[in-house]
Write a protein that holds these residues in place. Structure first.
Motif, PDB file in Angstrom:
ATOM      1  N   PRO A   1      19.426   6.589   9.260  1.00 47.59           N
ATOM      2  CA  PRO A   1      18.907   7.789   8.595  1.00 47.59           C
ATOM      3  C   PRO A   1      18.995   7.627   7.077  1.00 47.59           C
ATOM      4  O   PRO A   1      19.959   7.090   6.552  1.00 47.59           O
ATOM      5  CB  PRO A   1      19.844   8.902   9.076  1.00 47.59           C
ATOM      6  N   LEU A   2      17.939   8.058   6.397  1.00 47.19           N
ATOM      7  CA  LEU A   2      17.907   7.977   4.940  1.00 47.19           C
ATOM      8  C   LEU A   2      17.617   9.345   4.348  1.00 47.19           C
ATOM      9  O   LEU A   2      16.704  10.030   4.799  1.00 47.19           O
ATOM     10  CB  LEU A   2      16.801   7.023   4.468  1.00 47.19           C
ATOM     11  N   THR A   3      18.381   9.692   3.325  1.00 50.15           N
ATOM     12  CA  THR A   3      18.036  10.884   2.558  1.00 50.15           C
ATOM     13  C   THR A   3      16.857  10.518   1.671  1.00 50.15           C
ATOM     14  O   THR A   3      16.553   9.336   1.465  1.00 50.15           O
ATOM     15  CB  THR A   3      19.214  11.339   1.675  1.00 50.15           C
ATOM     16  N   GLU A   4      16.208  11.499   1.100  1.00 49.35           N
ATOM     17  CA  GLU A   4      15.097  11.238   0.187  1.00 49.35           C
ATOM     18  C   GLU A   4      15.572  10.416  -1.016  1.00 49.35           C
ATOM     19  O   GLU A   4      14.870   9.511  -1.483  1.00 49.35           O
ATOM     20  CB  GLU A   4      14.459  12.560  -0.267  1.00 49.35           C
TER      21      GLU A   4
ATOM     22  N   GLU B   1       0.812  -1.210   0.000  1.00 51.36           N
ATOM     23  CA  GLU B   1       0.000   0.000   0.000  1.00 51.36           C
ATOM     24  C   GLU B   1       0.853   1.270   0.000  1.00 51.36           C
ATOM     25  O   GLU B   1       0.534   2.236  -0.689  1.00 51.36           O
ATOM     26  CB  GLU B   1      -0.922   0.001   1.218  1.00 51.36           C
ATOM     27  N   ASN B   2       1.940   1.255   0.772  1.00 53.23           N
ATOM     28  CA  ASN B   2       2.762   2.452   0.871  1.00 53.23           C
ATOM     29  C   ASN B   2       4.227   2.062   1.068  1.00 53.23           C
ATOM     30  O   ASN B   2       4.730   2.067   2.195  1.00 53.23           O
ATOM     31  CB  ASN B   2       2.278   3.348   2.018  1.00 53.23           C
ATOM     32  N   PRO B   3       4.920   1.720  -0.023  1.00 49.89           N
ATOM     33  CA  PRO B   3       6.305   1.262   0.086  1.00 49.89           C
ATOM     34  C   PRO B   3       7.244   2.287   0.736  1.00 49.89           C
ATOM     35  O   PRO B   3       8.084   1.925   1.561  1.00 49.89           O
ATOM     36  CB  PRO B   3       6.725   0.987  -1.360  1.00 49.89           C
ATOM     37  N   ALA B   4       7.101   3.551   0.390  1.00 52.87           N
ATOM     38  CA  ALA B   4       8.009   4.564   0.942  1.00 52.87           C
ATOM     39  C   ALA B   4       7.838   4.691   2.452  1.00 52.87           C
ATOM     40  O   ALA B   4       8.828   4.750   3.193  1.00 52.87           O
ATOM     41  CB  ALA B   4       7.773   5.911   0.259  1.00 52.87           C
TER      42      ALA B   4
ATOM     43  N   LEU C   1      15.714   5.103  -3.769  1.00 53.76           N
ATOM     44  CA  LEU C   1      16.509   4.016  -4.323  1.00 53.76           C
ATOM     45  C   LEU C   1      16.131   2.678  -3.676  1.00 53.76           C
ATOM     46  O   LEU C   1      15.976   1.667  -4.368  1.00 53.76           O
ATOM     47  CB  LEU C   1      17.997   4.303  -4.117  1.00 53.76           C
ATOM     48  N   VAL C   2      15.962   2.681  -2.358  1.00 56.40           N
ATOM     49  CA  VAL C   2      15.557   1.455  -1.662  1.00 56.40           C
ATOM     50  C   VAL C   2      14.168   1.025  -2.125  1.00 56.40           C
ATOM     51  O   VAL C   2      13.932  -0.155  -2.403  1.00 56.40           O
ATOM     52  CB  VAL C   2      15.594   1.638  -0.130  1.00 56.40           C
ATOM     53  N   VAL C   3      13.248   1.963  -2.215  1.00 57.28           N
ATOM     54  CA  VAL C   3      11.890   1.641  -2.658  1.00 57.28           C
ATOM     55  C   VAL C   3      11.923   1.034  -4.058  1.00 57.28           C
ATOM     56  O   VAL C   3      11.283   0.003  -4.318  1.00 57.28           O
ATOM     57  CB  VAL C   3      10.970   2.883  -2.610  1.00 57.28           C
ATOM     58  N   GLU C   4      12.680   1.646  -4.941  1.00 62.27           N
ATOM     59  CA  GLU C   4      12.767   1.160  -6.320  1.00 62.27           C
ATOM     60  C   GLU C   4      13.390  -0.230  -6.389  1.00 62.27           C
ATOM     61  O   GLU C   4      12.843  -1.135  -7.021  1.00 62.27           O
ATOM     62  CB  GLU C   4      13.593   2.136  -7.154  1.00 62.27           C
ATOM     63  N   ARG C   5      14.523  -0.422  -5.711  1.00 69.16           N
ATOM     64  CA  ARG C   5      15.240  -1.693  -5.804  1.00 69.16           C
ATOM     65  C   ARG C   5      14.578  -2.828  -5.036  1.00 69.16           C
ATOM     66  O   ARG C   5      14.838  -3.990  -5.317  1.00 69.16           O
ATOM     67  CB  ARG C   5      16.681  -1.521  -5.348  1.00 69.16           C
ATOM     68  N   SER C   6      13.749  -2.490  -4.073  1.00 69.34           N
ATOM     69  CA  SER C   6      13.079  -3.540  -3.292  1.00 69.34           C
ATOM     70  C   SER C   6      11.641  -3.786  -3.770  1.00 69.34           C
ATOM     71  O   SER C   6      10.923  -4.576  -3.166  1.00 69.34           O
ATOM     72  CB  SER C   6      13.085  -3.197  -1.800  1.00 69.34           C
TER      73      SER C   6
END
Length: 163
Positions: free
Chosen positions: A84-87, A68-71, A92-97
């Motif tokens: 900590p994650l930058t935007e 429903e909400n990967p980010a 990148l994590v959302v896309e690759r996972s």
């Protein structure tokens, strides 16, 4: 969703030579509900994990939440681990996972086993297999085993309130 877990497990068991396979969905469903599948009963597994659900080093998250909400899911996981994650990193994590990305790269990451692990990646595929009677039996087993637990309440929220 325990119904999607059963559906996924049915397809998985029919794709892996070392796991018993089933000629029909009905045969599998009977074994799944009577605890005769490899690795035991999924609802008992959830019930066991419920003992740890309140521990500070345990985070529960459902596949439905991630879909429903990967980010937001990635942010919550990163926060849980204190990362900590930058935007840019988050995206990148959302896309690759994403399921699509993992399926596309599964030959490199999992070899021929990738086609078995990464089948559809959706939710509610159970509706293509379950009869009304089977759905009711699963709902009853859910209510009996885990509905009153913390994990059961979380799953019930995801299953019934997000639709």
């Amino acid at each position: 969703n325990p119904k999607d877990v059963a559906t996924s497990y049915y397809h998985f068991s029919n794709g892996v030579a070392t796991v018993p396979s089933y000629e029909t969905w009905d045969e599998f469903f009977t074994d799944f509900m009577t605890k005769k599948t490899a690795w035991g009963c999924y609802l008992e597994y959830l019930s066991e994990w419920n003992k740890y659900a309140d521990k500070e080093n345990i985070m529960t998250i459902t596949y439905e939440e991630v879909k429903e909400n990967p980010a937001l899911s990635v942010k919550n996981i990163a926060t849980f681990f204190g990362i900590p994650l930058t935007e840019e990193q988050l995206q990148l994590v959302v896309e690759r996972s994403s399921f699509q990305s993992m399926k596309k790269n599964s030959d490199k990451t999992h070899g021929s086993f990738g086609n078995i692990l990464f089948r559809k990646g959706g939710v509610s595929d159970w509706k293509n297999l379950f009869t009304e009677d089977q759905s009711e039996k699963m709902d009853k087993a859910f209510e009996e085993h885990i509905a009153g637990t913390k994990l059961g309440k979380k799953l019930k929220y995801d299953l019934y309130c997000r639709r």
